[in-house]
Design a protein around this motif. Sequence first.
Motif, PDB file in Angstrom:
ATOM      1  N   UNK A 242       1.050  -1.135   0.003  1.00 37.14           N
ATOM      2  CA  UNK A 242      -0.157   0.307   0.183  1.00 37.14           C
ATOM      3  C   UNK A 242       1.425   1.189   0.035  1.00 37.14           C
ATOM      4  N   UNK A 243       0.445   2.106  -0.756  1.00 34.21           N
ATOM      5  CA  UNK A 243       1.273   3.229  -0.672  1.00 34.21           C
ATOM      6  C   UNK A 243       1.662   4.569   0.848  1.00 34.21           C
ATOM      7  N   UNK A 244       2.413   4.385   1.014  1.00 36.90           N
ATOM      8  CA  UNK A 244       2.880   4.736   2.212  1.00 36.90           C
ATOM      9  C   UNK A 244       3.000   4.041   3.586  1.00 36.90           C
ATOM     10  N   UNK A 245       2.871   3.085   3.081  1.00 41.13           N
ATOM     11  CA  UNK A 245       2.705   1.752   4.033  1.00 41.13           C
ATOM     12  C   UNK A 245       3.628   2.292   5.575  1.00 41.13           C
ATOM     13  N   UNK A 246       3.319   1.340   6.548  1.00 38.97           N
ATOM     14  CA  UNK A 246       4.559   1.533   7.655  1.00 38.97           C
ATOM     15  C   UNK A 246       3.240   1.250   9.036  1.00 38.97           C
ATOM     16  N   UNK A 247       2.528   1.842   9.770  1.00 38.64           N
ATOM     17  CA  UNK A 247       2.386   1.458  10.574  1.00 38.64           C
ATOM     18  C   UNK A 247       1.479  -0.026  10.759  1.00 38.64           C
ATOM     19  N   UNK A 248       0.346   0.329   9.468  1.00 40.42           N
ATOM     20  CA  UNK A 248      -0.493  -1.061   9.273  1.00 40.42           C
ATOM     21  C   UNK A 248       0.217  -2.390   9.403  1.00 40.42           C
ATOM     22  N   UNK A 249       1.511  -2.147   8.484  1.00 40.50           N
ATOM     23  CA  UNK A 249       2.752  -3.375   8.317  1.00 40.50           C
ATOM     24  C   UNK A 249       2.794  -4.092   9.731  1.00 40.50           C
ATOM     25  N   UNK A 250       3.274  -3.419  11.015  1.00 36.84           N
ATOM     26  CA  UNK A 250       3.561  -3.889  12.223  1.00 36.84           C
ATOM     27  C   UNK A 250       4.917  -4.117  12.449  1.00 36.84           C
ATOM     28  N   UNK A 251       5.427  -4.697  11.279  1.00 35.79           N
ATOM     29  CA  UNK A 251       6.956  -4.612  11.244  1.00 35.79           C
ATOM     30  C   UNK A 251       7.153  -4.515  10.022  1.00 35.79           C
ATOM     31  N   UNK A 308       7.966 -10.280  21.425  1.00 36.70           N
ATOM     32  CA  UNK A 308       5.835 -10.028  21.670  1.00 36.70           C
ATOM     33  C   UNK A 308       5.834 -10.343  23.150  1.00 36.70           C
ATOM     34  N   UNK A 309       7.094 -10.375  24.170  1.00 39.51           N
ATOM     35  CA  UNK A 309       6.413 -10.248  25.694  1.00 39.51           C
ATOM     36  C   UNK A 309       6.735  -8.967  25.355  1.00 39.51           C
ATOM     37  N   UNK A 310       7.718  -8.634  25.153  1.00 38.48           N
ATOM     38  CA  UNK A 310       8.071  -7.209  25.480  1.00 38.48           C
ATOM     39  C   UNK A 310       7.023  -5.779  24.363  1.00 38.48           C
ATOM     40  N   UNK A 311       6.503  -6.237  23.625  1.00 32.24           N
ATOM     41  CA  UNK A 311       5.489  -5.332  22.835  1.00 32.24           C
ATOM     42  C   UNK A 311       4.451  -5.336  23.781  1.00 32.24           C
ATOM     43  N   UNK A 312       4.249  -6.776  24.289  1.00 31.07           N
ATOM     44  CA  UNK A 312       2.821  -7.217  25.291  1.00 31.07           C
ATOM     45  C   UNK A 312       2.799  -6.247  26.580  1.00 31.07           C
ATOM     46  N   UNK A 313       4.064  -6.225  26.619  1.00 29.13           N
ATOM     47  CA  UNK A 313       3.945  -5.178  28.263  1.00 29.13           C
ATOM     48  C   UNK A 313       3.915  -4.264  27.687  1.00 29.13           C
ATOM     49  N   UNK A 314       4.440  -3.401  26.076  1.00 31.18           N
ATOM     50  CA  UNK A 314       4.113  -2.294  25.910  1.00 31.18           C
ATOM     51  C   UNK A 314       3.239  -1.388  25.991  1.00 31.18           C
ATOM     52  N   UNK A 315       2.028  -2.605  25.688  1.00 30.07           N
ATOM     53  CA  UNK A 315       0.630  -2.458  25.210  1.00 30.07           C
ATOM     54  C   UNK A 315       0.261  -2.359  26.917  1.00 30.07           C
ATOM     55  N   UNK A 385      -0.886 -12.880  24.344  1.00 33.18           N
ATOM     56  CA  UNK A 385      -0.759 -11.408  24.550  1.00 33.18           C
ATOM     57  C   UNK A 385      -1.794 -10.599  23.867  1.00 33.18           C
ATOM     58  N   UNK A 386      -2.498 -11.077  23.290  1.00 30.50           N
ATOM     59  CA  UNK A 386      -3.776 -11.012  22.667  1.00 30.50           C
ATOM     60  C   UNK A 386      -4.865 -11.098  24.181  1.00 30.50           C
ATOM     61  N   UNK A 387      -4.680 -11.429  24.703  1.00 27.52           N
ATOM     62  CA  UNK A 387      -6.110 -11.097  26.571  1.00 27.52           C
ATOM     63  C   UNK A 387      -4.776  -9.706  26.781  1.00 27.52           C
ATOM     64  N   UNK A 425       2.241   5.448  19.023  1.00 26.71           N
ATOM     65  CA  UNK A 425       3.217   4.665  19.366  1.00 26.71           C
ATOM     66  C   UNK A 425       2.574   4.103  19.628  1.00 26.71           C
ATOM     67  N   UNK A 426       0.622   4.085  20.682  1.00 23.33           N
ATOM     68  CA  UNK A 426      -0.310   2.550  20.756  1.00 23.33           C
ATOM     69  C   UNK A 426       0.099   2.447  19.569  1.00 23.33           C
ATOM     70  N   UNK A 427      -0.733   2.961  18.397  1.00 23.12           N
ATOM     71  CA  UNK A 427      -0.836   1.942  17.528  1.00 23.12           C
ATOM     72  C   UNK A 427       0.116   1.118  16.456  1.00 23.12           C
ATOM     73  N   UNK A 428       1.964   2.065  16.939  1.00 22.52           N
ATOM     74  CA  UNK A 428       2.283   1.334  16.293  1.00 22.52           C
ATOM     75  C   UNK A 428       2.632  -0.778  17.380  1.00 22.52           C
ATOM     76  N   UNK A 429       2.489  -0.404  18.326  1.00 19.29           N
ATOM     77  CA  UNK A 429       2.109  -1.687  19.312  1.00 19.29           C
ATOM     78  C   UNK A 429       1.517  -2.685  18.974  1.00 19.29           C
ATOM     79  N   UNK A 430       0.811  -2.341  19.321  1.00 18.21           N
ATOM     80  CA  UNK A 430      -0.487  -2.842  19.152  1.00 18.21           C
ATOM     81  C   UNK A 430      -0.685  -3.709  17.318  1.00 18.21           C
ATOM     82  N   UNK A 431      -0.111  -2.742  16.369  1.00 18.00           N
ATOM     83  CA  UNK A 431       0.563  -4.158  15.105  1.00 18.00           C
ATOM     84  C   UNK A 431       0.612  -4.585  14.758  1.00 18.00           C
TER      85      UNK A 431
END
Length: 484
Positions: A242-251, A308-315, A385-387, A425-431
Amino acid sequence: MAMMTGEQYVESLRKLKLNVYMFGKKIENVVDNPIIRPSMNSVKMTYDLAEKPEYEELMTTVSNITGEKINRFTNIHQSTEDLVKKVKMQRLCGQKTAACFQRCVGMDAFNAEYSTTFEIDKEYGTNYHERFKKFMAYVQENDLTVDGAMTDPKGDRALSPAKQADPDLYLHIVERREDGIVVRGAKSHQTGITNSHEVLVMPTVAMRPEDKDYAVSFAVPTDSQGITIIMGRQSCDTRKSEEGADIDVGNFNYGGHEALVVFDNVFVPNDRIFLNGETEFAGMLVERFAGYHRQSYGGCKVGVGDVLIGATALAADYNGAHKVSHIKDKLIEMTHLNETLYACGIACSAEGHKTESGNYLINLLLANVCKQNVTRFPYEIARLAEDIAGGLMVTMPSEKDFRSEEVGHYIEKYLKGVASVSTENRMRILRLIENITLGTAAVGYRTESMHGAGSPQAQRIMISRQSNLAHKKALAKAIARIKE
Ligand code: SF4
Ligand code: FE
């Protein structure tokens, strides 16, 4: 040249004339394709890290064949210490990419081939081991990435290779020539084939005497005449284009990508053939490769788990929930599961032993226990992580809406968690959590945890074979003072 830099690796791939298809179209520029590029970046990490002084000890070693300094991904393991370092290196690469970095399949195939070819030669007086060492010297001197190709499409699972309605459902020899062989068939789920210079093909199951033409192992360049690569589809894959893709890609930077690789009458010269009809050695090759790759998962999946554990702790932090006791306990559980996988990876390495050829093999029972746990624990880690992440991980509007003049301010306002953290930043970590558990990286973290390096039942068969119940019965009889 001994070792390539990351940039040299990328340039070396540009020289390949790969025959790649994706979404029904031939891909002319594979290296810069936005959907494939992240997977190449993951392999590039194995070159980049090897250049850094702080990782030199882990990422490089000295070749037993050439005596030169090499990337550990091309190493023939010389000790249990080498086996342990391999797992640590994989955890590191998983942490740096949060994806499958692909280069291990080749490394695991090298080590299985090295010992198996030695034992075939001992039995038959063939010269596969010398040929293989020559190939390894070429790989090490040029610091190549090699795709280890094992899984055939397999057709009717109730039938052996030679009994299939379509003989090509297992890769086989269709012609024997003075100067080599011609092969036809396909290999499924090939991670990293587009990012590899060579493909090292192995049989996928133990063979019977009637399967002679199917007991074949060889290496050829990935752009050989007759090879066609058809890329796999991944969940959320087109987000990357997608054009300008960044946050939505997740990684955004890294990924892994699998493909179906078709061998349509591919010629293999004699010096690249490492098994040719010795059916009784196919099983040994499969078992050793699978063992090494089951060890590998005690490293790579743990590294991705760390992210994933780090991302979950940040969320949790971003939600203001980090002090809640059940959240803390769930993070402890995730860590416990992840470190249990690592413990298995280290244990099967530390308990390894020397083969007749001189390289080191892992403890097969413990490697299979390692992989059996990998078929379960990442699922539980992903569930937790989803929980903790919450439903927003899958209902969140797109980055384009976030950037929109009309509705962006609503997203900014209503997706805010704690005041000190930006909505972006919250969106980035959830993605990122979405990417690892449900998106493109979920191929590598979830379903590959189930089926990669063999599905769960394959490990149970190996565990049963290695469990030595007779010894355990004897122990019990001794304690119970049973005399017969
Ligand atoms: Fe390496 Fe893991 Fe990918 Fe296999 S799944 S190639 S061990 S990163
Ligand atoms: Fe894998």
